[in-house]
Design an enzyme around this catalytic site. Structure first.
Site, mmCIF file in Angstrom:
data_model
loop_
_atom_site.group_PDB
_atom_site.id
_atom_site.type_symbol
_atom_site.label_atom_id
_atom_site.label_comp_id
_atom_site.label_asym_id
_atom_site.label_seq_id
_atom_site.Cartn_x
_atom_site.Cartn_y
_atom_site.Cartn_z
ATOM 1 N N GLN A 77 -4.161 -1.440 9.706
ATOM 2 C CA GLN A 77 -3.759 -2.190 9.669
ATOM 3 C C GLN A 77 -4.754 -3.397 9.915
ATOM 4 O OE1 GLN A 77 -3.286 -3.252 6.150
ATOM 5 N NE2 GLN A 77 -3.544 -5.718 6.686
ATOM 6 N N ASP A 118 -10.283 3.038 4.526
ATOM 7 C CA ASP A 118 -11.426 1.808 4.365
ATOM 8 C C ASP A 118 -12.687 1.921 4.444
ATOM 9 O OD1 ASP A 118 -9.470 -0.438 4.111
ATOM 10 O OD2 ASP A 118 -8.473 -0.152 6.594
ATOM 11 N N LYS A 171 0.424 -1.411 -0.201
ATOM 12 C CA LYS A 171 -0.170 -0.197 -0.030
ATOM 13 C C LYS A 171 0.971 1.261 -0.004
ATOM 14 C CE LYS A 171 -3.785 -2.212 2.760
ATOM 15 N NZ LYS A 171 -4.236 -2.527 3.862
HETATM 16 N N1 GUN Z 1 -6.451 -6.961 6.883
HETATM 17 C C1 GUN Z 1 -6.885 -7.651 5.688
HETATM 18 N N2 GUN Z 1 -7.959 -6.713 5.116
HETATM 19 C C2 GUN Z 1 -8.339 -5.187 5.253
HETATM 20 C C3 GUN Z 1 -8.598 -4.460 4.642
HETATM 21 O O1 GUN Z 1 -9.309 -4.262 3.949
HETATM 22 N N3 GUN Z 1 -8.175 -2.967 5.426
HETATM 23 C C4 GUN Z 1 -7.504 -2.851 6.439
HETATM 24 N N4 GUN Z 1 -7.460 -1.690 7.013
HETATM 25 N N5 GUN Z 1 -6.832 -4.117 6.948
HETATM 26 C C5 GUN Z 1 -7.082 -5.745 6.873
#
Ligand code: GUN
Length: 294
Positions: free
Chosen positions: A98, A121, A54
């Site tokens: 995350q 998110d 990311k």
């Molecule tokens: N962990 C697994 N998928 C995601 C996601 O889409 N966003 C976040 N913040 N953590 C994750």
């Protein structure tokens, strides 16, 4: 018939190039450089990989990346205090915490402290409510990716029968809302659904988001249907190695479907592209600008 392969990697590259162009325009015309803060608590290896990709995508798009790596002993109060500082930071347009968080931290409590305008998110209840009521919202990146891929195949999704397997807050529920907003006829299937194969066989668009390796078999798919596989499951492979498979039995499904996403190389790369798209969207909305066209 062998299905068309939906090349998520190539489509994501294309989208990322468009986002980079829009970000450059935003910087030139308004002096705003979108910034994403990514918060990682602990050292889960899979999470570290996601966070790195990311951050790289953000930098590749000409945006700013602010990485916060915290030890797994971090208290909930300290994490919330950091989010408070990021909420107040003018250079930060998006905040991504995350998941999963360590067991001693309540994820919902933490996520609900993120400013909804910076919630890239789309997990905050304000954004879930906005999506459900058809208002401008930041929407979860994986479902967003799924809908963009389906639209690449079909153009309009209006009137199509969409079946979503899975009802999580992160994928299944927001995906159903996004599909409804695209005027699809939506069914959400889950572990208690009766005759799941029969329900799936009625789908023009089938989305699998259950986290169970190769659960969806070829004979669950209507001939010519579009299959979007959200699953990323690590299973034993050849010679003592592991491999990644989706929630769909790919080799069977591709002989029946009209179009299908591979795993890896399908939804995953598009999800990363949607993280930076949401960062751009958050920066525009925060400055009172219209939705960026990418
Ligand atoms: N962990 C697994 N998928 C995601 C996601 O889409 N966003 C976040 N913040 N953590 C994750």
């Amino acid at each position: 018939m062998t299905a068309i392969l939906i090349d998520g990697k190539a489509i994501a590259q294309d989208l990322r190039a468009n986002i980079a162009k829009a970000a450059a325009d935003l910087s030139q015309q308004h002096g705003i450089v979108p910034g994403l803060a990514v918060v990682l608590v602990g050292a889960d290896p899979a999470s570290e990989v996601y966070v790195r990709s990311k951050s790289k995508a953000v930098i590749d798009a000409g945006m700013r990346s602010f990485d916060h790596k915290l030890p797994d002993t971090t208290s909930q109060a300290d994490l919330i205090a950091l989010i408070g500082r990021l909420n107040a930071d003018k250079d930060v347009h998006g905040i991504l915490v995350q998941l999963p968080l360590p067991d001693h931290i309540d994820s919902s409590v933490v996520l609900n402290t993120i400013d909804p305008g910076k919630d890239v998110d789309g997990f905050h209840p304000v954004n879930a409510g906005r999506l459900a009521t058809g208002q401008r919202a930041l929407v979860p990146c994986t479902p967003y990716a799924c809908v963009l891929l389906a639209k690449r195949v079909h153009g309009s999704l209006a009137g199509l029968n969409a079946v979503v397997i899975g009802r999580s807050n992160i994928v299944g529920k927001p995906l159903a809302q996004l599909l409804l907003a695209e005027n699809a006829t939506v069914t959400i299937a889950h572990s208690k659904t009766r005759d799941l194969p029969g329900v799936c066989r009625r789908a023009d668009l089938l989305f699998a988001a259950v986290g169970r390796p190769e659960m969806v078999r070829g004979d669950w798919i209507a001939p010519g249907a579009t299959v979007i596989d959200v699953g990323i499951n690590r299973v034993p492979g050849d010679a003592g190695k592991t491999k990644l498979v989706g929630d769909v039995a790919f080799a069977e499904a591709r002989e029946i479907a009209g179009a299908i996403t591979p795993v890896p190389g399908g939804v995953g790369p598009m999800t990363i592209a949607c993280v930076i798209l949401n960062t751009l969207r958050a920066a525009c909305a925060g400055a009172g600008l219209p939705e960026p066209q990418v």
